[in-house]
Enzyme design. Structure first.
Site, mmCIF file in Angstrom:
data_model
loop_
_atom_site.group_PDB
_atom_site.id
_atom_site.type_symbol
_atom_site.label_atom_id
_atom_site.label_comp_id
_atom_site.label_asym_id
_atom_site.label_seq_id
_atom_site.Cartn_x
_atom_site.Cartn_y
_atom_site.Cartn_z
ATOM 1 C CG HIS A 16 43.711 59.538 -14.484
ATOM 2 N ND1 HIS A 16 44.867 58.802 -14.662
ATOM 3 C CD2 HIS A 16 42.980 58.885 -13.528
ATOM 4 C CE1 HIS A 16 44.836 57.762 -13.849
ATOM 5 N NE2 HIS A 16 43.711 57.786 -13.141
ATOM 6 C CD GLU A 61 46.258 61.551 -16.741
ATOM 7 O OE1 GLU A 61 46.602 61.271 -15.577
ATOM 8 O OE2 GLU A 61 46.051 60.680 -17.606
ATOM 9 N NE ARG A 86 44.570 59.948 -10.049
ATOM 10 C CZ ARG A 86 45.601 59.412 -10.730
ATOM 11 N NH1 ARG A 86 46.387 60.170 -11.460
ATOM 12 N NH2 ARG A 86 45.835 58.116 -10.671
ATOM 13 C CG HIS A 98 46.971 57.214 -18.625
ATOM 14 N ND1 HIS A 98 46.464 57.150 -17.351
ATOM 15 C CD2 HIS A 98 46.508 56.099 -19.244
ATOM 16 C CE1 HIS A 98 45.742 56.051 -17.211
ATOM 17 N NE2 HIS A 98 45.746 55.388 -18.347
ATOM 18 C CD GLU A 120 51.225 58.068 -17.890
ATOM 19 O OE1 GLU A 120 50.950 59.260 -18.068
ATOM 20 O OE2 GLU A 120 50.652 57.343 -17.052
#
Lengths: 308, 94
Positions: free
Chosen positions: A67, A70, A125, A195, A269
């Site tokens: 993405h 990020e 994104r 991510h 994440e």
């Protein structure tokens, strides 16, 4: 000249390409660069192979930057390659890992989107493919994998941020990565994707609330991984299966790799969850990378020991 | 195409307490341009979840009024997004 690369800063695509060349030139015995495909806008998709072995050794595939916005994710992949080459022969764990396994690192998965987030829209994104019969651009590459791809009607709007694309693996980026993983499946024992944000360590499944067959093992690895991560700066991560920890998602790379046969797949994440979200200040890049490194090295050590 | 700027755009962090409040957010997403940061998209919004979304300066007043009217828990995480974007580069070149 792309300007100076820095592990303490966010680097644009030109700097990252120059960095890949530098890593190969500086560590020819340890690092090789593979071009696994090209993007919709004809940018190269580079994987760095870190390790001295032949293709038969156990290996882990890691990707960053699926993405575009990020940004701390690609920063981690660069840091990982840097630390692997720098501490091999000095750090016991890294030396043991690299003596027995290889790492395939895709520093930026969504190259076109990453470039766009630098030049035009910091909060972009998706990738930059054109959608038929729509003025909206881009597919969410992490909804484009063939893993329960069409199970959510909300992902079929080309203008939506989680648009799954016209078909599974319709995107050249997805196609390149799935082809590479399929062709290396025998040696790949784990898949880790990075991510941001929200400080979580997730594992399958995302497309169903059913438990993965080896859920116990995945939970154990994720728990210890997040414990180890927090030893550095006490950063708190939560962990668990995607569907029950956050929400159900379709078409993710994690579920696809797991169903293909790689039975240890994880999604980080990264920071943060409190204040900065995607806009993590550069001053937090290094601490984020250092703590994440501890977890990744633990996971790799576990894989080395427990995979056949 | 000049780079997109986010002057005085805001990021809201909302904690819907129940399904009704989750639906308030989904309804707001139908009539306003909300960029969901967490979760990834409107259809994932549910009760007892932290929801972060970006909204333009122009629409932020209406959003805030709607959240107030529905007695929803929220904070404005980022008051001027363009400022935050520029502040992330806080490490000097070597």
């Amino acid at each position: 000249r792309p300007g100076r690369h820095s592990y303490a800063k966010y680097n644009n695509w030109d700097k990252i390409v120059a960095w890949t060349e530098k890593m190969v030139n500086k560590h020819p015995e340890m690092v090789s660069r593979l071009k696994i495909g090209t993007t919709v806008e004809d940018n190269p998709l580079y994987v760095l192979k870190v390790g001295k072995g032949d293709e038969k050794r156990k290996a882990i595939f890691m990707d960053c930057g699926i993405h575009a916005r990020e940004w701390v994710s690609p920063a981690f992949c660069q840091w990982f390659v840097y630390q692997a080459t720098k501490t091999y022969g000095k750090n016991k764990i890294m030396t043991k890992l690299l003596d027995q396994m290889d790492f395939y690192v895709l520093p930026v998965f969504n190259v076109d989107g990453y470039i766009w987030s630098w030049k035009k829209n910091r909060l972009w994104r998706k990738n930059r493919s054109k959608n038929q019969n729509s003025r909206c651009i881009g597919t969410d590459l992490n909804r484009n994998f063939n893993a329960s791809w069409s199970s959510f009607p909300d992902t079929k709007d080309p203008c939506g941020d989680t648009y799954r694309g016209p078909a599974p693996e319709s995107e050249r980026e997805t196609e390149a990565v799935t082809a590479f993983i399929r062709s290396h499946l025998k040696s790949l024992k784990a898949y880790i994707t990075f991510h941001s944000y929200s400080q979580m360590l997730l594992f399958p499944y995302g497309y169903t609330k059913q438990s993965a067959p080896n859920r116990k093992a995945l939970t154990k690895v994720a728990k210890i991984g997040t414990d180890v991560l927090s030893t550095r700066y006490e950063t708190r991560y939560i962990y668990g299966p995607i569907a029950s920890t956050i929400y159900r998602t379709s078409g993710s790379s994690l579920d696809w790799a797991y169903d293909l046969g790689i039975k240890h797949t994880f999604a980080f994440e990264l920071r943060d969850k409190g204040r900065f979200c995607f806009l993590l200040p550069e001053s937090q890049i290094k601490p984020t990378c250092k703590e994440t490194m501890l977890a990744v090295k633990f996971i790799a050590k576990y894989i080395l020991k427990h995979s056949s | 195409l000049a780079p997109v700027r986010f002057d005085r755009e805001k990021v809201f962090r909302v904690k819907p307490q129940d399904g009704k409040q989750a639906n308030v957010i989904k309804d707001l997403a139908k009539s306003n341009k909300l960029d969901f940061w967490y979760p990834d998209a409107t259809h994932h919004v549910a009760a007892n979840m932290t929801v972060d979304f970006r909204v333009s300066e122009k629409e932020s007043q209406a959003i805030q009024s709607a959240l107030d009217q529905n007695q929803m828990h929220y904070e404005i995480l980022i008051h001027d997004l363009q400022e935050e974007i520029e502040k992330q580069f806080d490490v000097k070149e070597d």
